[in-house]
Design a protein around this motif. Structure first.
Motif, PDB file in Angstrom:
ATOM      1  N   UNK A  76       4.110  -2.993   2.922  1.00  0.00           N
ATOM      2  CA  UNK A  76       2.939  -2.499   3.993  1.00  0.00           C
ATOM      3  C   UNK A  76       2.812  -3.918   4.598  1.00  0.00           C
ATOM      4  N   UNK A  77       2.218  -4.958   3.849  1.00  0.00           N
ATOM      5  CA  UNK A  77       1.856  -6.324   4.238  1.00  0.00           C
ATOM      6  C   UNK A  77       2.864  -6.822   5.152  1.00  0.00           C
ATOM      7  N   UNK A  78       3.963  -7.213   4.491  1.00  0.00           N
ATOM      8  CA  UNK A  78       5.025  -7.775   5.307  1.00  0.00           C
ATOM      9  C   UNK A  78       5.704  -7.080   6.422  1.00  0.00           C
ATOM     10  N   UNK A  79       5.547  -5.635   6.407  1.00  0.00           N
ATOM     11  CA  UNK A  79       6.231  -4.828   7.738  1.00  0.00           C
ATOM     12  C   UNK A  79       5.046  -4.856   8.565  1.00  0.00           C
ATOM     13  N   UNK A  80       3.751  -4.908   8.154  1.00  0.00           N
ATOM     14  CA  UNK A  80       2.848  -4.989   9.219  1.00  0.00           C
ATOM     15  C   UNK A  80       2.951  -6.303  10.090  1.00  0.00           C
ATOM     16  N   UNK A  81       3.353  -7.362   9.397  1.00  0.00           N
ATOM     17  CA  UNK A  81       3.519  -8.725  10.336  1.00  0.00           C
ATOM     18  C   UNK A  81       4.632  -8.599  11.129  1.00  0.00           C
ATOM     19  N   UNK A  82       5.657  -8.097  10.383  1.00  0.00           N
ATOM     20  CA  UNK A  82       7.043  -7.953  11.161  1.00  0.00           C
ATOM     21  C   UNK A  82       6.955  -6.997  12.216  1.00  0.00           C
ATOM     22  N   UNK A  83       6.357  -5.941  12.400  1.00  0.00           N
ATOM     23  CA  UNK A  83       6.328  -4.912  13.293  1.00  0.00           C
ATOM     24  C   UNK A  83       5.284  -5.395  14.509  1.00  0.00           C
ATOM     25  N   UNK A 130     -14.769   6.555 -15.478  1.00  0.00           N
ATOM     26  CA  UNK A 130     -15.403   5.698 -14.991  1.00  0.00           C
ATOM     27  C   UNK A 130     -16.122   6.380 -13.801  1.00  0.00           C
ATOM     28  N   UNK A 131     -17.266   5.965 -13.264  1.00  0.00           N
ATOM     29  CA  UNK A 131     -18.033   6.699 -12.125  1.00  0.00           C
ATOM     30  C   UNK A 131     -17.197   5.831 -10.925  1.00  0.00           C
ATOM     31  N   UNK A 132     -17.712   6.046  -9.680  1.00  0.00           N
ATOM     32  CA  UNK A 132     -17.043   5.893  -8.457  1.00  0.00           C
ATOM     33  C   UNK A 132     -17.372   4.278  -8.302  1.00  0.00           C
ATOM     34  N   UNK A 133     -18.469   3.927  -8.549  1.00  0.00           N
ATOM     35  CA  UNK A 133     -18.926   2.520  -8.220  1.00  0.00           C
ATOM     36  C   UNK A 133     -17.929   1.454  -9.408  1.00  0.00           C
ATOM     37  N   UNK A 134     -17.984   1.780 -10.537  1.00  0.00           N
ATOM     38  CA  UNK A 134     -17.096   1.137 -11.587  1.00  0.00           C
ATOM     39  C   UNK A 134     -15.682   0.844 -11.066  1.00  0.00           C
ATOM     40  N   UNK A 135     -15.264   2.077 -10.836  1.00  0.00           N
ATOM     41  CA  UNK A 135     -13.746   2.285 -10.496  1.00  0.00           C
ATOM     42  C   UNK A 135     -13.419   1.273  -9.082  1.00  0.00           C
ATOM     43  N   UNK A 136     -14.531   1.228  -8.362  1.00  0.00           N
ATOM     44  CA  UNK A 136     -13.961   0.508  -6.977  1.00  0.00           C
ATOM     45  C   UNK A 136     -14.134  -0.942  -7.279  1.00  0.00           C
ATOM     46  N   UNK A 137     -15.374  -1.190  -8.300  1.00  0.00           N
ATOM     47  CA  UNK A 137     -15.499  -2.719  -8.376  1.00  0.00           C
ATOM     48  C   UNK A 137     -14.786  -3.474  -9.237  1.00  0.00           C
ATOM     49  N   UNK A 138     -14.088  -2.824 -10.291  1.00  0.00           N
ATOM     50  CA  UNK A 138     -13.475  -3.568 -11.513  1.00  0.00           C
ATOM     51  C   UNK A 138     -11.863  -3.151 -11.484  1.00  0.00           C
ATOM     52  N   UNK A 139     -11.329  -2.282 -10.728  1.00  0.00           N
ATOM     53  CA  UNK A 139     -10.036  -1.860 -10.803  1.00  0.00           C
ATOM     54  C   UNK A 139      -9.248  -2.519  -9.613  1.00  0.00           C
ATOM     55  N   UNK A 140      -7.903  -2.446  -9.851  1.00  0.00           N
ATOM     56  CA  UNK A 140      -7.150  -3.167  -8.890  1.00  0.00           C
ATOM     57  C   UNK A 140      -7.105  -2.617  -7.375  1.00  0.00           C
ATOM     58  N   UNK A 141      -6.690  -3.546  -6.470  1.00  0.00           N
ATOM     59  CA  UNK A 141      -6.602  -3.033  -5.153  1.00  0.00           C
ATOM     60  C   UNK A 141      -5.260  -3.694  -4.611  1.00  0.00           C
ATOM     61  N   UNK A 142      -5.047  -3.393  -3.393  1.00  0.00           N
ATOM     62  CA  UNK A 142      -3.840  -3.860  -2.630  1.00  0.00           C
ATOM     63  C   UNK A 142      -3.739  -5.422  -2.462  1.00  0.00           C
ATOM     64  N   UNK A 143      -2.933  -6.019  -2.607  1.00  0.00           N
ATOM     65  CA  UNK A 143      -3.070  -7.643  -2.446  1.00  0.00           C
ATOM     66  C   UNK A 143      -3.385  -8.049  -0.893  1.00  0.00           C
ATOM     67  N   UNK A 144      -4.229  -8.645  -0.680  1.00  0.00           N
ATOM     68  CA  UNK A 144      -4.586  -9.205   0.517  1.00  0.00           C
ATOM     69  C   UNK A 144      -3.291 -10.255   0.779  1.00  0.00           C
ATOM     70  N   UNK A 145      -2.947 -10.320   2.201  1.00  0.00           N
ATOM     71  CA  UNK A 145      -1.867 -11.337   2.464  1.00  0.00           C
ATOM     72  C   UNK A 145      -1.900 -11.960   3.784  1.00  0.00           C
ATOM     73  N   UNK A 146      -1.326 -12.951   3.984  1.00  0.00           N
ATOM     74  CA  UNK A 146      -1.048 -13.574   5.047  1.00  0.00           C
ATOM     75  C   UNK A 146       0.219 -14.098   5.417  1.00  0.00           C
TER      76      UNK A 146
END
Lengths: 164, 293, 747
Positions: free
Chosen positions: C357-364, C267-283
């Motif tokens: 990291x998501x839940x500990x961000x909120x907690x802390x 993959x070039x960087x553009x495809x890698x960033x657009x099409x592969x997974x990321x960290x889950x957004x959270x509330x």
């Protein structure tokens, strides 16, 4: 080297991937390659000459993983058209003295290693040009080499440890 | 694709003329080669490689000007100690272009003709009243940089012309400041760039040049007038009407119009309007967004 | 400070370090390869995150007979990438649920010709109503998963939260949000597939060779004897090469099978960033009951994750997030309710920290909101609530590990100069300059190894073979991606048998040669798999007929003797994971011992905030943690420093910008990660309370360092400015919108 093609007809401009012969000094050795003129130095090194140390991390001059020395200065080989190295000196990580990287190894400057060849090219350039440290910090000079593993301390510490 | 490889300025101009404007001049390649493998359509055109033209490289100091060559790089300027003493914003801005790997390759002339509204080199050149020296087989033409841009990526360069030099007048300055607000300290594209100078010498006065807040890099006449008139300004908010007259920031991938306006107002207020008094003789000529010292 | 028994061997230098520093290490795109085709992916185009594929048009300017073309009909087996739920297709078949979904695969010898061909294919999508905001309830026409678009719902309960909240003298509420984060491993995803005789061989960048093997087995309907997966040196993973490489391996395999030639996909960087997974957004929402002097009485926590368009690993990310959500504190009454919901976003997946990291961000961050509400020192609030030995976590796990969590906190306060600096900053800020300074704290924990019964379920196996020349070979499926597996396994094995490091060979992670020791994830490699290395060494020694104390020369001699007596035979010590005694987990009630061991940490960030630009600069960072025995200090320090900087990026600058479900800043110019000039030296200290069931007393470390930076930094910004930021990344633009404080306060 000159491109002698007749420029009076427009068709000359439409030939895709015209072959080009490019002579340059690679790691001290005179080298001639015959390549499509649309090729980047990075691709010539990696896929034609088997020098796979330089990596493509971004293809936009941002990450520095493809750093080589061009006429003795660090440059992103992903942004260098192959025709621009004619008559020039290119140095790659493969030609470095392994002993020179020992302080970097000791300091933990490499983890996954994908950024490392580029990091090493900039780091050793700094060490060979210590006068730049009169005006620049190591961290500023290394800012063109993105690393996602080390947090940069291992790299900076390794350079500091090796400073003359 | 085809590439033309001239060995001299004269030859380059002739090849350019014979290509009927089809050939794209290339110097350091740091803009043209970005994402090159993905830009296959760009592979189909013709390029005029300037990198072999030694006569375009040197920096020349004349009695009344610094003349950058068409191939002078950022690194050439950074390493010229005299620039740091006399026209320090050039070095301050050059150090904020990309990284050293870009600075060693990217050229001032390339920065001008690439026409990016976010360029780092152009604002300081404009704040120093730089003149663009264009040449074609028909002869030379000089265009003040502040009148060079006509619209987004539109400029007063004919396809048969090359930027062969950039002339920067040598003047004593009483105020010089370049502030780049980027998304990080190094290797950032400006969200707002500001170059501000003041010279009491002939033809001088205030120059306020803004980047990334309009389709082109441009001077800010309303702000300059406030400075010339020594208007009393008590808060950043008081600058907003003048900013609204001078620039038209937008929301884009890097920032927001609102942020750009407010940050510009605050930097102008604190670093220029408040800094006027301390400006003379200061050696702190530039600040990166995140330099808080 | 407590210290474990000293390691018998000196710390070993990174084994592959010199190869990496001299450019000789060969990653997948560096391998010599003859007579191969490049492979590329045709993806569903923006701006239609959801819809039906109504046409696929092949451009006329391309001679398609020169190309190998694969679509979903070429799959020998089910069109599914085998994972938790079998919902994600290898190639889209008629419908798409997110942008950049793979539709076709193309292969050709010339990479430029291939790029042009990819652009010449038009995939036409008839759009339907997508779900793009995970925080909003789905309308009926947006339901695409189960009855309510909820991918997973979990709940942890302890005590009586409702009653405790009703009776609490103080109740503090807060809502916190975290954004997606891109891994930016420097080596993009890459894979080579080639038929070697009957065997389909996959070589590539990956964290979990056996995940890839299982995915191939399933979708290619091919038995294991005709499959082989080999991990190549992997240029960073951070979770991004946990589940995704299965997709790329399948794609390369399909092309190679159809072409009858080797196929390489990078993959070039553009495809890698657009099409592969990321960290889950959270509330995350908190409602916390306290005494007036800051003792926790009740924690009511609600977690919502953006699960993206396919289930991927979201249920287990949610699980780990929930278990960490209440922080390293003791509270009698805790309720943690969490959901991962379906959206038409490009799927989210594993990323270092895995929900914590998501839940500990909120907690802390919430702890500091509480401290401000109570008018209490944030360090004191934490000190009174930190869990003590004998007390239990939200899942009822009784902590009894001997670690002194207050000492970890005190050490961080001391090293950072907390008390003096807080005073100095208050004086500095009182001058009302356009620059403000602040110090922020986070105390947190991270569980090592798979959650709950996960390790039991994995049944990891590992071998240590005795070689005729007196060396040993460690055979595991755990891979090196920079975090130090090769070196740490070398050290553990060498120490165990009293051998020199160069007498230890680490086998290539090749499924034809190594047993399944589980995935290289979840901070499990050193703690859990390292322990298997020790036990396999013991087993080898037993097979040699040696006593438990035999080491060094006697082991070497016995190895040579054995091979002389048994020519052409192999000698292999082999072990299977065994649950440490006293660890019990009930998945039905979500109660019990969630992890074998927790690492504990206290991080302090110092910031300067420029009120002109709302830019934040981290000026100092102190990271103190008890990770059990530190096996290799340089590697451990590097893990912490790298994790902290990745956390600084997540907190301040790394923002995925979405447009109709597509990441539009999929370039390193516009997705901003920290450079060397953006971060200060990260000051690291370890406390070492040994964990008896980890290798040499080690606990997990890899993920811990990314849990703490974001809350510590935002707490520091709050302290510096008086603002109350609740969302990351806290970009200057975002801070400016909440920082009316800025110019009013400045003089």
């Amino acid at each position: 080297m000159r491109n002698e093609r007749d420029m009076t007809t427009n068709s000359a401009f439409r030939t895709p991937h015209s072959a080009l012969e490019v002579s340059f000094t690679l790691n001290g050795t005179p080298t001639t390659v015959s390549v499509p003129d649309s090729e980047r130095l990075l691709d010539t090194l990696r896929y034609r000459l088997g020098l796979t140390g330089a990596k493509e991390g971004c293809a936009e001059g941002e990450c520095g993983a493809c750093t080589v020395w061009l006429d003795g200065l660090p440059a992103n080989s992903c942004l260098v058209p192959i025709y621009q190295v004619r008559g020039r000196r290119v140095n790659t990580v493969e030609a470095l003295d392994p002993a020179a990287v020992a302080p970097l190894l000791d300091a933990g400057a490499t983890q996954c290693g994908a950024c490392t060849p580029g990091v090493v090219m900039t780091a050793l350039w700094i060490l060979q040009h210590p006068d730049v440290l009169a005006t620049h910090t190591v961290r500023e000079l290394m800012a063109g080499n993105l690393c996602r593993c080390t947090g940069y301390d291992g790299i900076v510490d390794g350079i500091e440890a090796a400073r003359p | 694709m085809s590439v033309l490889l001239p060995g001299s300025r004269r030859e380059a101009l002739e090849l350019l003329a014979r290509s009927n404007g089809a050939a794209m001049p290339i110097a350091g390649g740091t803009d043209l080669l970005v994402h090159w493998p993905q830009r296959q359509e760009e592979h189909d055109r013709a390029y005029l490689d300037l990198s072999g033209i030694a006569e375009l490289r040197p920096v020349e100091w004349t009695p009344d000007a610094l003349v950058l060559g068409g191939l002078t790089t950022y690194w050439d300027v950074i390493r010229d100690a005299r620039v740091g003493r006399e026209l320090p914003l050039l070095a301050v801005a050059a150090r904020q272009v990309g990284s050293i790997q870009i600075q060693t390759r990217g050229t001032w002339a390339g920065n001008i003709v690439n026409g990016s509204p976010a360029a780092d080199g152009v604002p300081v050149l404009m704040a120093y009243d730089a003149v663009v020296v264009l040449e074609s087989v028909a002869g030379r033409e000089e265009v003040p940089l502040e009148r060079f841009y006509e619209g987004y990526k539109q400029m007063r360069r004919r396809p048969d012309q090359l930027v062969v030099a950039i002339r920067i007048p040598r003047r004593p300055y009483t105020f010089q400041r370049f502030v780049k607000i980027g998304s990080r300290r190094a290797q950032a594209i400006a969200k707002v760039g500001l170059a501000v100078t003041h010279s009491a010498a002939g033809g001088g006065g205030w120059r306020v040049v803004a980047a990334s807040v309009a389709p082109t890099i441009r001077r800010c006449p309303s702000i300059e007038r406030l400075l010339e008139e020594q208007a009393a300004v008590h808060s950043p908010e008081e600058l907003l009407p003048a900013i609204a007259r001078d620039v038209t920031p937008i929301d884009d991938i890097r920032s927001t119009a609102e942020y750009r306006k407010l940050a510009m107002a605050r930097v102008l207020f604190y670093d220029v309007f408040r800094g006027r008094e301390q400006g003379a003789g200061s050696t702190d000529h530039g600040r990166r967004m995140t330099d808080n010292g | 400070m407590k210290r474990g028994p000293p390691s018998t061997g000196a710390a070993v230098q990174r084994r592959e370090g010199l190869a990496k520093l001299t450019g000789r290490e060969r990653y997948v795109d560096d391998l010599p390869l003859e007579d191969f085709l490049w492979g590329m992916t045709v993806r569903s185009p923006p701006p239609s995150p959801r819809g039906s594929i109504t046409a696929i048009r092949f451009g006329r300017d391309v001679d398609w007979s020169q190309f190998v073309v694969v679509d979903h009909r070429d799959l020998p087996g089910p069109n599914v990438v085998y994972l938790i739920e079998q919902d994600q297709p290898v190639l889209a078949a008629g419908v798409v649920r997110h942008v950049h979904e793979p539709v076709l695969l193309l292969a050709h010898p010339d990479r430029d010709a291939l790029r042009r061909a990819v652009h010449a294919v038009e995939v036409v999508v008839e759009p339907e109503a997508p779900v793009l905001d995970f925080r909003l309830p789905s309308r009926s026409d947006e339901i695409q998963y189960g009855p309510d678009n909820v991918l997973k719902h979990l709940r942890i309960e302890k005590g009586d939260v409702a009653r405790a909240l009703a009776q609490a003298p103080v109740v503090v509420e807060g809502e916190y949000e975290t954004g997606a984060q891109e891994h930016v491993y420097l080596e993009t995803q890459g894979m080579i597939a080639a038929l070697e005789g009957e065997v389909l061989v996959i070589r590539g960048s990956m964290q979990c060779p056996y995940y890839v093997l299982n995915a191939l087995k399933h979708a290619l309907a091919r038995d294991e004897t005709r499959l082989r997966v080999i991990q190549t040196p992997t240029g960073g993973g951070f979770g991004g090469k946990e589940e995704f490489p299965s997709h790329l391996a399948l794609h390369a395999a399909l092309l190679a099978l159809k072409a009858g030639r080797a196929v390489k996909m990078i993959y070039d960087r553009g495809e890698d960033m657009a099409a592969t997974t990321k960290r889950h957004p959270a509330r995350v929402r908190h409602r916390t009951g306290l005494t007036r002097d800051g003792r926790l009485l009740a924690q009511d926590i609600e977690v919502l994750l953006d699960g993206g368009a396919y289930v991927t690993l979201s249920p287990v990310v949610l699980s780990r997030g929930l278990i960490h959500a209440a922080g390293p504190y003791f509270c009698e009454n805790v309720r943690i309710d969490g959901r991962a919901v379906f959206t038409n976003a490009v799927p989210f997946g594993a990323f270092r920290g895995f929900g914590a990291p998501q839940t500990l961000f909120a907690c802390e961050r919430h702890m500091d909101v509480i401290a401000r509400t109570l008018g209490m020192d944030p360090a004191l609030l934490r000190r009174v609530n930190l869990i003590r030995d004998g007390q239990s976590t939200a899942t009822g796990q009784v902590i009894n590990d001997g670690s002194d969590r207050v000492a970890v906190l005190e050490r961080a306060l001391d090293v950072s100069g907390w008390r003096e600096k807080r005073r100095a900053h208050a004086a500095f800020n009182a001058a009302r300059a356009p620059v403000r300074r602040g110090l922020g704290l986070a105390t947190f924990y991270h569980g090592g190894g798979f959650t709950g019964g996960g390790e039991v379920y994995l049944k990891s196996r590992l071998q240590v073979a005795g070689l005729p020349d007196g060396r040993i070979e460690v055979r595991s499926a755990n891979i090196e991606m920079g975090q130090g597996t090769l070196t740490v396994f070398t050290q553990i094995a060498a120490d165990r048998l009293g051998l020199a490091p160069d007498a230890v060979v680490i086998a290539e992670a090749d499924t034809a040669r190594v047993p399944n020791s589980g995935p290289t994830v979840a901070s499990r490699t050193t703690m859990v798999v390292g322990r298997l290395v020790e036990r396999a060494c013991d087993d080898l020694r037993r097979r040699l007929g040696l006593s438990e104390s035999a080491r060094g020369d006697s082991v070497r001699a016995a190895l040579r003797d054995w091979h002389r007596a048994h020519p052409d035979q192999s000698l292999v010590g082999e072990v299977v994971y065994e649950k440490p005694p006293g660890i019990n987990w009930d998945d039905a009630t979500y109660r019990g011992d969630a992890y074998g061991a927790f690492a504990w940490a206290a991080y302090v960030a110092e910031v300067e905030v420029d009120l002109r630009t709302c830019a934040v600069r981290v000026t100092d960072f102190v990271a103190v943690q008890d990770i059990g025995k530190v096996i290799n200090e340089i590697l451990a320090r590097g893990q912490v420093q790298g994790g902290v900087v990745q956390g600084i990026g997540w907190a301040l600058m790394e923002e995925c910008k979405w447009q109709d479900g597509a990441m539009v800043n999929n370039q390193l110019t516009n997705y901003i990660i920290p450079t060397s000039d953006d971060v200060p030296p990260i000051r690291v200290a370890f406390l070492e309370t040994p964990y008896p069931h980890g290798a040499q007393g080690a606990k997990g470390l890899g993920e811990l360092p990314i849990d703490g930076p974001a809350p510590a930094i935002l707490n520091a910004i709050a302290e510096a400015t008086g603002a109350d930021p609740r969302t990351i990344p806290l970009t200057p633009e975002r801070l400016m919108t909440i920082a009316e404080f800025g110019m009013r306060n400045a003089e």
